[in-house]
Design a protein around this motif. Sequence first.
Motif: not given
Length: 233
Positions: A13-16, A36-43
């Motif tokens: 569920t972790q999206i980068s 369904f994503a619980r964690r999203l990293d858009l750095s």
Amino acid sequence: MAQNETLVALNGTQISYMGHDCKYIPDFLGDTYGKFARRLDLSFNQLRSLAGLKMFTELEELVVDNNLLGNDLRLPRFPNLHTLTLNKNQLTDIEALLEHLADVTPSLEYLSLLGNEACPNQLVSPDKDEDDYQRYRYFVLHKLPRLKFLDTRKVTKKEVMEASARGAFMKVVKPKSEASPNEPGCESDPLPYTPLPRGSRDAKNHKGVFAKCRYVYYGKHSEGNRFIRNDQL
């Protein structure tokens, strides 16, 4: 669609979606992973807006470090979001940001704002000291009392008590800067005062000014001539 998905790192569920220099959040991210994503990293992008997050209804962690987010930042309501990092953006108005977060992220427990002008940290602002940073922490905790971790440090019981008692008065107020020369109604005149006509002040377009004077000085009443008789002039 398949080509876009190759740019995404997926781990359960972790999206980068990092380092793609995107200026907005692509629609396919929300359409494909939002439910369904619980964690999203858009750095490490060039985001100026987070409007594309409305599809991520179940988000618990959001990382948007090293972007171009400013004081107009707006998040959709995230009832489950407990972690938010906004390091190294362009945030300067701490009060407006905290009031917005208090409204849309009621479960927020971890917040990091390092690298923004709104966070007076010595690593970024050499003119600030530890006292400035501590006042900032008190003010943040006053606005967001549920926080357990702020920037790189765990929130202490003493800080919670101090924030409750005096946090409202800990906002660091910056002196108002002078109006920008480009702002409407503000004339740019960097040259010192001079009685010369405005047209002759420009060094690149300087013109001599000639005029007749109606007053003639004869020197009769000059201090230097006080011992000279009028018939000797």
